[in-house]
Design an enzyme around this catalytic site. Structure first.
Site, PDB file in Angstrom:
ATOM      1  N   LYS A  22       0.698  -1.140   0.038  1.00 52.03           N
ATOM      2  CA  LYS A  22      -0.077  -0.052   0.136  1.00 52.03           C
ATOM      3  C   LYS A  22       1.094   1.261  -0.109  1.00 52.03           C
ATOM      4  O   LYS A  22       0.583   2.172  -0.668  1.00 52.03           O
ATOM      5  CB  LYS A  22      -1.079  -0.025   1.220  1.00 52.03           C
ATOM      6  CG  LYS A  22      -1.479   1.223   1.475  1.00 52.03           C
ATOM      7  CD  LYS A  22      -2.429   1.411   2.809  1.00 52.03           C
ATOM      8  CE  LYS A  22      -1.741   1.536   4.152  1.00 52.03           C
ATOM      9  NZ  LYS A  22      -1.605   3.108   4.504  1.00 52.03           N
ATOM     10  N   ASN A  23       1.942   1.295   0.845  1.00 53.21           N
ATOM     11  CA  ASN A  23       2.663   2.208   0.969  1.00 53.21           C
ATOM     12  C   ASN A  23       3.646   2.524  -0.146  1.00 53.21           C
ATOM     13  O   ASN A  23       4.267   3.890  -0.313  1.00 53.21           O
ATOM     14  CB  ASN A  23       3.373   2.515   2.281  1.00 53.21           C
ATOM     15  CG  ASN A  23       2.365   2.676   3.625  1.00 53.21           C
ATOM     16  OD1 ASN A  23       1.448   3.078   3.335  1.00 53.21           O
ATOM     17  ND2 ASN A  23       3.123   2.780   4.764  1.00 53.21           N
ATOM     18  N   CYS A 115      -4.208  13.060  13.032  1.00 55.41           N
ATOM     19  CA  CYS A 115      -5.044  11.851  12.892  1.00 55.41           C
ATOM     20  C   CYS A 115      -4.738  11.003  14.202  1.00 55.41           C
ATOM     21  O   CYS A 115      -4.190  11.416  15.189  1.00 55.41           O
ATOM     22  CB  CYS A 115      -4.362  11.290  11.868  1.00 55.41           C
ATOM     23  SG  CYS A 115      -2.510  10.485  12.296  1.00 55.41           S
ATOM     24  N   ARG A 120       1.344  14.713  13.257  1.00 55.96           N
ATOM     25  CA  ARG A 120       1.758  14.685  12.011  1.00 55.96           C
ATOM     26  C   ARG A 120       1.751  15.747  10.821  1.00 55.96           C
ATOM     27  O   ARG A 120       0.913  15.724   9.949  1.00 55.96           O
ATOM     28  CB  ARG A 120       1.013  13.428  11.210  1.00 55.96           C
ATOM     29  CG  ARG A 120       1.290  11.958  11.931  1.00 55.96           C
ATOM     30  CD  ARG A 120       0.390  10.829  11.235  1.00 55.96           C
ATOM     31  NE  ARG A 120       1.211  10.291  10.264  1.00 55.96           N
ATOM     32  CZ  ARG A 120       0.811   9.194   9.647  1.00 55.96           C
ATOM     33  NH1 ARG A 120      -0.343   8.614   9.924  1.00 55.96           N
ATOM     34  NH2 ARG A 120       1.332   8.742   8.577  1.00 55.96           N
ATOM     35  N   ASP A 304       4.850   0.919  11.737  1.00 55.77           N
ATOM     36  CA  ASP A 304       3.797   0.213  11.440  1.00 55.77           C
ATOM     37  C   ASP A 304       3.818  -1.233  11.691  1.00 55.77           C
ATOM     38  O   ASP A 304       2.877  -1.896  11.459  1.00 55.77           O
ATOM     39  CB  ASP A 304       3.595   0.143   9.652  1.00 55.77           C
ATOM     40  CG  ASP A 304       3.224   1.772   9.384  1.00 55.77           C
ATOM     41  OD1 ASP A 304       2.990   2.318  10.046  1.00 55.77           O
ATOM     42  OD2 ASP A 304       3.182   1.953   8.037  1.00 55.77           O
ATOM     43  N   ARG A 396      -8.420  -0.717   4.907  1.00 50.76           N
ATOM     44  CA  ARG A 396      -7.499   0.512   4.290  1.00 50.76           C
ATOM     45  C   ARG A 396      -6.186  -0.204   3.932  1.00 50.76           C
ATOM     46  O   ARG A 396      -5.480   0.367   3.060  1.00 50.76           O
ATOM     47  CB  ARG A 396      -7.260   1.544   5.306  1.00 50.76           C
ATOM     48  CG  ARG A 396      -8.642   2.393   5.655  1.00 50.76           C
ATOM     49  CD  ARG A 396      -7.748   3.447   6.302  1.00 50.76           C
ATOM     50  NE  ARG A 396      -6.759   4.398   5.732  1.00 50.76           N
ATOM     51  CZ  ARG A 396      -6.232   5.467   6.254  1.00 50.76           C
ATOM     52  NH1 ARG A 396      -6.690   5.905   7.322  1.00 50.76           N
ATOM     53  NH2 ARG A 396      -5.663   6.146   5.716  1.00 50.76           N
TER      54      ARG A 396
HETATM   55  C1  UD1 Z   1       4.722   6.895   6.044  1.00 55.89           C
HETATM   56  C2  UD1 Z   1       3.649   5.758   6.066  1.00 55.89           C
HETATM   57  C3  UD1 Z   1       3.160   5.308   7.348  1.00 55.89           C
HETATM   58  C4  UD1 Z   1       4.401   5.083   8.397  1.00 55.89           C
HETATM   59  C5  UD1 Z   1       5.410   6.258   8.589  1.00 55.89           C
HETATM   60  C6  UD1 Z   1       6.462   5.916   9.204  1.00 55.89           C
HETATM   61  C7  UD1 Z   1       2.576   5.911   3.856  1.00 55.89           C
HETATM   62  C8  UD1 Z   1       1.624   6.398   3.106  1.00 55.89           C
HETATM   63  N1  UD1 Z   1       2.575   6.056   5.311  1.00 55.89           N
HETATM   64  O1  UD1 Z   1       3.883   7.746   6.621  1.00 55.89           O
HETATM   65  O2  UD1 Z   1       2.514   4.037   7.311  1.00 55.89           O
HETATM   66  O3  UD1 Z   1       3.947   5.097   9.680  1.00 55.89           O
HETATM   67  O4  UD1 Z   1       5.739   6.630   7.131  1.00 55.89           O
HETATM   68  O5  UD1 Z   1       7.391   4.815   8.704  1.00 55.89           O
HETATM   69  O6  UD1 Z   1       3.778   5.811   3.307  1.00 55.89           O
HETATM   70  N2  UD1 Z   1       7.116  14.580  10.270  1.00 55.89           N
HETATM   71  C9  UD1 Z   1       7.051  15.947  10.431  1.00 55.89           C
HETATM   72  N3  UD1 Z   1       6.944  16.869   9.524  1.00 55.89           N
HETATM   73  C10 UD1 Z   1       6.818  16.492   8.244  1.00 55.89           C
HETATM   74  C11 UD1 Z   1       6.788  15.100   7.888  1.00 55.89           C
HETATM   75  C12 UD1 Z   1       6.820  14.010   9.047  1.00 55.89           C
HETATM   76  O7  UD1 Z   1       7.144  16.482  11.789  1.00 55.89           O
HETATM   77  O8  UD1 Z   1       6.664  17.303   7.396  1.00 55.89           O
HETATM   78  C13 UD1 Z   1       7.147  13.749  11.308  1.00 55.89           C
HETATM   79  C14 UD1 Z   1       5.798  12.937  11.654  1.00 55.89           C
HETATM   80  O9  UD1 Z   1       4.760  13.570  12.297  1.00 55.89           O
HETATM   81  C15 UD1 Z   1       6.079  11.750  12.244  1.00 55.89           C
HETATM   82  C16 UD1 Z   1       7.436  11.535  11.758  1.00 55.89           C
HETATM   83  O10 UD1 Z   1       7.805  12.792  10.941  1.00 55.89           O
HETATM   84  O11 UD1 Z   1       6.274  11.935  13.549  1.00 55.89           O
HETATM   85  C17 UD1 Z   1       7.395  10.523  10.443  1.00 55.89           C
HETATM   86  O12 UD1 Z   1       6.494  11.022   9.548  1.00 55.89           O
HETATM   87  P1  UD1 Z   1       6.702  10.323   7.890  1.00 55.89           P
HETATM   88  O13 UD1 Z   1       7.937   9.668   7.720  1.00 55.89           O
HETATM   89  O14 UD1 Z   1       6.750  11.640   7.099  1.00 55.89           O
HETATM   90  O15 UD1 Z   1       5.298   9.325   7.879  1.00 55.89           O
HETATM   91  P2  UD1 Z   1       4.418   9.545   6.439  1.00 55.89           P
HETATM   92  O16 UD1 Z   1       5.118   9.620   5.320  1.00 55.89           O
HETATM   93  O17 UD1 Z   1       3.439  10.550   6.987  1.00 55.89           O
END
Ligand code: UD1
Length: 417
Positions: A22-23, A115, A120, A304, A396
């Site tokens: 999915k990711n 969420c 996030r 995850d 999902r």
């Molecule tokens: C992706 C995955 C999700 C997984 C996560 C961490 C997808 C669709 N989803 O989510 O299943 O749990 O990686 O492996 O691939 N953060 C910030 N600022 C930002 C972006 C992120 O502070 O602009 C923080 C987030 O709040 C969180 C951490 O960084 O605490 C990890 O987020 P990120 O690696 O970006 O996860 P996602 O891409 O949202």
């Protein structure tokens, strides 16, 4: 709302098929917006999030045509707004921002907001795009972004190896003017899969698989065909299912290399894993031991997999410390596991799991995908019936969950409601 009923106690034996990740699929679908030609994705999982992403891309005017396990994406973009009604359903919607800016130089994307597992933010996505020349204003809950002269290459150092920010910036950089360097890039296999697909589409990227991606922008990308990588989280989840029931399961298509720290943690807990003819064979013949895990960016232990591993540790001999460093609020499964008889105490970002002899079935519910599946795993090992409510979370991210588990001997059924 549908529910899932599980009568626990059956060791799982048999084979099940691991689907496309999915990711990986979600950013790959967004990458389809980078070209007028057709991007043909194969091994597409049948999941609610894929339907949401399809709807989002289609309302940008881009043709999304499913055909069995393939999805063809491509065509002109005639609407640059990603509305709140879709984005609120799925945070990964933010992945259209980079492709929209790169391709048509403007985007209006709803902010995803909080969420169930934490605040996030998307600040790293926005800062990186600003460094590439985008002008960004936040207004009325939307990101209004424009790059009238087009995006240009930049040196971006991510303060945290964010998966989504790395993907958004990588996609944007493929069509930017000049060279972009993304340092401290996330290295998840799904990002490698995205980069591989972009290369096939004509992008120029170096450092794939490393924490430094160097992208030389090209004027346009072309169509391609790309099979989506196997889902390492689905693989890890069913490995835990085999382990928690004391069974032996062949995970067809599962890749040991992508499990990273999950494989090490499972092995130190007493779970055997071997690769055989394109399958990962997972077996637990003896007792389970407590083993610690701390979530980290890849190749560390994935957040995850944290809830599923905790369910497993709840019936291990001895104690395990499970620490969550990626999301601030990702222990919602703990009270539910405890209702099933687990002994778990949370102290800040760590949970001490003291293994118990057995769990007992109960009606349970969870507020996110991985927490929900951890309750399914607990139910597989518990005495009596477990009813998992709010099954839409499972839909999902897990295709045909109950059929796959029932195919290996689990007593599990969906109760439509
Ligand atoms: C992706 C995955 C999700 C997984 C996560 C961490 C997808 C669709 N989803 O989510 O299943 O749990 O990686 O492996 O691939 N953060 C910030 N600022 C930002 C972006 C992120 O502070 O602009 C923080 C987030 O709040 C969180 C951490 O960084 O605490 C990890 O987020 P990120 O690696 O970006 O996860 P996602 O891409 O949202």
């Amino acid at each position: 709302m549908d529910r899932i009923r599980i009568r626990g106690g059956q060791p799982l034996h048999g084979a099940l098929h691991i689907g496309g990740a999915k990711n990986a699929a979600l950013p790959l679908m967004a990458a389809g917006m980078l070209t007028d030609d057709r991007l043909l994705l194969g091994n597409v999982p049948r999941l609610a999030d894929i339907a949401t992403m399809s709807a989002l891309i289609a309302q940008h005017g881009v043709a999304v045509v499913p055909d069995g396990r393939t999805l063809s994406i491509g065509g002109p973009i005639d609407n640059t707004e990603a509305p709140y009604e879709i984005v609120r359903k799925m945070r990964a919607s933010i992945l259209v921002l980079g492709p929209l800016l790169a391709r048509v130089r403007e985007a209006r994307v709803s902010l995803p907001g909080g969420c169930a597992i934490g605040t996030r933010p998307v600040d790293l996505h926005l800062k990186g795009l600003e460094q590439m020349g985008a002008v960004i204003r936040l207004e009325g809950g939307y990101v209004n972004a424009a790059a009238p002269g087009g995006l240009r290459g930049a040196v971006i150092v991510l303060p945290f190896a964010s998966v989504g920010a790395t993907e958004n910036l990588l996609m944007a950089a493929t069509l930017a003017d000049g060279r972009t360097e993304i340092a401290n890039a996330a290295r998840e296999p799904e990002i490698g899969d995205l980069a591989t697909c972009l290369l096939t589409m004509g992008a120029r990227i170096e450092g794939v698989g490393s924490d430094k991606l160097v992208v030389d922008g090209v004027p346009r990308l072309h169509g391609a065909a790309h099979p989506i990588v196997a889902d390492r989280i689905e693989t890890g989840t069913y490995a835990c299912a085999a382990a928690i029931t004391g069974g032996e399961v062949r995970l067809v298509g599962g890749q040991l290399a992508h499990l990273g720290a999950v494989a090490a943690a499972l092995r130190s807990a007493g779970v055997e894993m071997t690769e055989q003819d394109g399958a990962l064979v997972v077996r637990r013949a003896h007792g389970l031991h407590g083993a610690d895990a701390m979530t980290e960016p890849y190749p560390g232990f994935p957040t995850d997999m944290q809830a599923q591993f905790m369910a497993l540790m709840s019936v291990a001999e001895g104690a395990a410390m499970v620490t969550e460093t990626i999301f601030e609020n990702r222990f919602m499964h703990v009270p539910e596991l405890n209702r099933m008889g687990a002994n778990i105490n949370v102290h800040g970002a760590s949970a001490i799991v003291r293994g118990v002899r057995g769990l007992s079935g109960a009606p349970v519910m969870a507020t996110d995908l991985r927490a929900s599946v951890s309750l399914v795993l607990a139910g597989l090992a518990a005495r009596g019936d477990t009813i998992v409510n709010r099954v839409y979370h499972l839909d999902r991210g897990y295709e045909a969950l109950e059929q796959k588990l029932a195919g290996c001997g689990a007593d599990i059924e969906r109760i439509p409601g």
